[in-house]
Design an enzyme around this catalytic site. Sequence first.
Site, mmCIF file in Angstrom:
data_model
loop_
_atom_site.group_PDB
_atom_site.id
_atom_site.type_symbol
_atom_site.label_atom_id
_atom_site.label_comp_id
_atom_site.label_asym_id
_atom_site.label_seq_id
_atom_site.Cartn_x
_atom_site.Cartn_y
_atom_site.Cartn_z
ATOM 1 N N CYS A 165 0.692 -1.241 -0.240
ATOM 2 C CA CYS A 165 0.294 0.087 0.366
ATOM 3 C C CYS A 165 0.510 1.478 -0.075
ATOM 4 O O CYS A 165 0.133 2.590 -0.483
ATOM 5 C CB CYS A 165 -1.062 0.377 1.502
ATOM 6 S SG CYS A 165 -0.724 -0.594 2.739
ATOM 7 N N HIS A 258 -1.855 6.346 3.860
ATOM 8 C CA HIS A 258 -0.794 6.522 4.102
ATOM 9 C C HIS A 258 -0.008 8.049 3.269
ATOM 10 O O HIS A 258 0.153 8.545 2.521
ATOM 11 C CB HIS A 258 0.041 5.455 3.031
ATOM 12 C CG HIS A 258 -0.154 4.346 4.118
ATOM 13 N ND1 HIS A 258 -1.395 3.991 4.279
ATOM 14 C CD2 HIS A 258 0.235 3.293 3.546
ATOM 15 C CE1 HIS A 258 -1.152 2.957 5.051
ATOM 16 N NE2 HIS A 258 -0.381 2.196 4.156
HETATM 17 P P1 NAP Z 1 -7.570 -8.884 7.037
HETATM 18 O O1 NAP Z 1 -9.108 -7.791 7.229
HETATM 19 O O2 NAP Z 1 -7.165 -9.659 8.168
HETATM 20 O O3 NAP Z 1 -8.973 -10.053 6.084
HETATM 21 C C1 NAP Z 1 -7.938 -11.045 6.045
HETATM 22 C C2 NAP Z 1 -8.652 -12.179 5.257
HETATM 23 O O4 NAP Z 1 -7.882 -13.774 5.439
HETATM 24 C C3 NAP Z 1 -9.920 -12.121 5.804
HETATM 25 O O5 NAP Z 1 -10.984 -12.713 5.024
HETATM 26 C C4 NAP Z 1 -9.827 -13.503 6.488
HETATM 27 O O6 NAP Z 1 -10.856 -14.634 6.716
HETATM 28 C C5 NAP Z 1 -8.896 -14.247 5.782
HETATM 29 N N1 NAP Z 1 -8.358 -16.103 5.818
HETATM 30 C C6 NAP Z 1 -7.427 -15.696 7.175
HETATM 31 N N2 NAP Z 1 -7.013 -16.380 7.196
HETATM 32 C C7 NAP Z 1 -7.525 -17.527 6.339
HETATM 33 C C8 NAP Z 1 -7.225 -18.633 5.979
HETATM 34 N N3 NAP Z 1 -6.858 -19.895 6.977
HETATM 35 N N4 NAP Z 1 -7.990 -19.414 5.036
HETATM 36 C C9 NAP Z 1 -8.923 -19.329 4.903
HETATM 37 N N5 NAP Z 1 -9.115 -17.041 4.577
HETATM 38 C C10 NAP Z 1 -8.125 -16.570 5.849
HETATM 39 O O7 NAP Z 1 -6.380 -8.296 6.301
HETATM 40 P P2 NAP Z 1 -6.257 -7.863 5.140
HETATM 41 O O8 NAP Z 1 -5.673 -6.034 5.655
HETATM 42 O O9 NAP Z 1 -7.992 -6.922 4.411
HETATM 43 O O10 NAP Z 1 -5.589 -8.025 3.943
HETATM 44 C C11 NAP Z 1 -5.496 -8.839 3.234
HETATM 45 C C12 NAP Z 1 -3.987 -9.627 2.771
HETATM 46 O O11 NAP Z 1 -4.042 -8.239 1.600
HETATM 47 C C13 NAP Z 1 -2.770 -9.353 3.351
HETATM 48 O O12 NAP Z 1 -2.505 -10.295 2.507
HETATM 49 C C14 NAP Z 1 -2.310 -7.719 3.285
HETATM 50 O O13 NAP Z 1 -0.793 -8.162 3.201
HETATM 51 C C15 NAP Z 1 -2.676 -7.230 1.758
HETATM 52 N N6 NAP Z 1 -2.771 -6.205 1.975
HETATM 53 C C16 NAP Z 1 -3.392 -5.102 3.024
HETATM 54 C C17 NAP Z 1 -3.375 -3.811 2.511
HETATM 55 C C18 NAP Z 1 -4.084 -2.512 3.995
HETATM 56 O O14 NAP Z 1 -3.825 -1.797 3.547
HETATM 57 N N7 NAP Z 1 -5.443 -3.025 4.543
HETATM 58 C C19 NAP Z 1 -2.878 -3.592 1.569
HETATM 59 C C20 NAP Z 1 -2.034 -3.895 0.589
HETATM 60 C C21 NAP Z 1 -2.277 -5.432 0.736
HETATM 61 P P3 NAP Z 1 -11.774 -14.584 8.052
HETATM 62 O O15 NAP Z 1 -12.615 -13.829 8.052
HETATM 63 O O16 NAP Z 1 -12.484 -16.173 7.965
HETATM 64 O O17 NAP Z 1 -10.689 -15.053 8.907
#
Ligand code: NAP
Length: 383
Positions: A165, A258
Amino acid sequence: MSGHSSERANPAPHGGAKKWRAGVLGATGIVGQRLVQLLADHPWFELTEVAASERSSGKSYAEAARWHLDTPIPAAARDLVVKGLDPSLECDFVFSALDSSVAGSAEEDFARAGYPVVSNSKNHRMDPDVPLLIPEVNAAHLDAIPVQQKHRGYDSGFIVTNPNCSTAGLVLVLKPLADAFGLEKIFVVTLQAVSGAGYPGVASMDIHGNVVPFISGEEEKMEAEPQKLLGKWDGSRFVDAGLGLSAHCNRVPVLDGHLECVSLSLKKIASLGEVREALRTFEVSPELASLPSALRHPVVVLDEQDRPQPRRDVNAGNGMAAVVGRVRECPLLDVKLTLLSHNLVRGAAGAALLNAELLAARGFFHRRVNAEGEQSLAEPVSR
Ligand code: NAP
């Protein structure tokens, strides 16, 4: 291939053609929710599948997602049954917003089963055959897809990623400067919003009234990813841009957006007026301008001395702009400036959506049909 086969379809998703069916892996998370929101009423894509962990699967999306956004859960998503990560979803391609602990292998499973995977996760970004894509910066890197498919034995599936990000906003601003003057060194200090850490993210007692000068893995990503993004695909491998790059990353008590303070040195001498002009006039190609989420001018330059600010400027260009201010001389390098981008839109969900739009426009998607030769939509959960 889970009883599925792929067939080529009209790559033009508009002009009356059926929409491409999209699945979202990690749909319950903070990035996944943004994707679900952005897919509502999308002119080219319709959301047909949502998947997440065992904690969520089997529930309706409305029950499983702890919804964080200001708009209600889109009607098309509310009653979808959340599935697990078995690569047998009724959709033509998937977005991945999965936690990085599972994203790596799940994305490979889907690509192997024939699905284009448009990923947010870090796992495959630096793979030597996977495009790390910002359409306005390096659309030519999509030429790596056939090589990836050949290397990995994928049929119609493949993986394309978007950057971290904080890298997304930085590189969008660096691109016009690299084109106009060439870049040598970049020194960047970030002030990153809490939503960048997912939900629940940083504990409130750690971040309230505080700044945390450490985000695990972030400085490494910011120092590596721009090299690939601003580098070249030479037909068989990615060649780094060879920039001198140093990043300091901090978490601050801001919800979204950010902010980044950047000093940089240019290869060619340029006045501050020329630097501002290069940023202000940066315009995407007609191909990109025709994508639904694209901005013709994705870099916005503000003249006020106290902007950009997250609360005021984070939604510029529907969250897809990089907003620049305070372009001034740097006594150590050549130029310094401040930039802001929406970490969940330009830095995550909006970035993936724009990548998918470019892939669709270039004919990389195929209609997936089931064994009976029919498309079937996910059934709504019974109540
Ligand atoms: P988050 O809110 O923690 O969401 C994670 C997702 O992954 C949820 O849908 C969760 O499902 C699922 N998950 C976790 N463990 C799992 C498992 N064992 N099997 C299947 N699904 C599973 O994270 P986020 O911020 O949305 O980020 C998601 C991805 O995008 C990450 O890889 C992060 O590094 C990347 N990212 C994030 C941002 C940002 O600004 N937040 C920016 C760029 C990239 P449940 O709800 O069922 O647990």
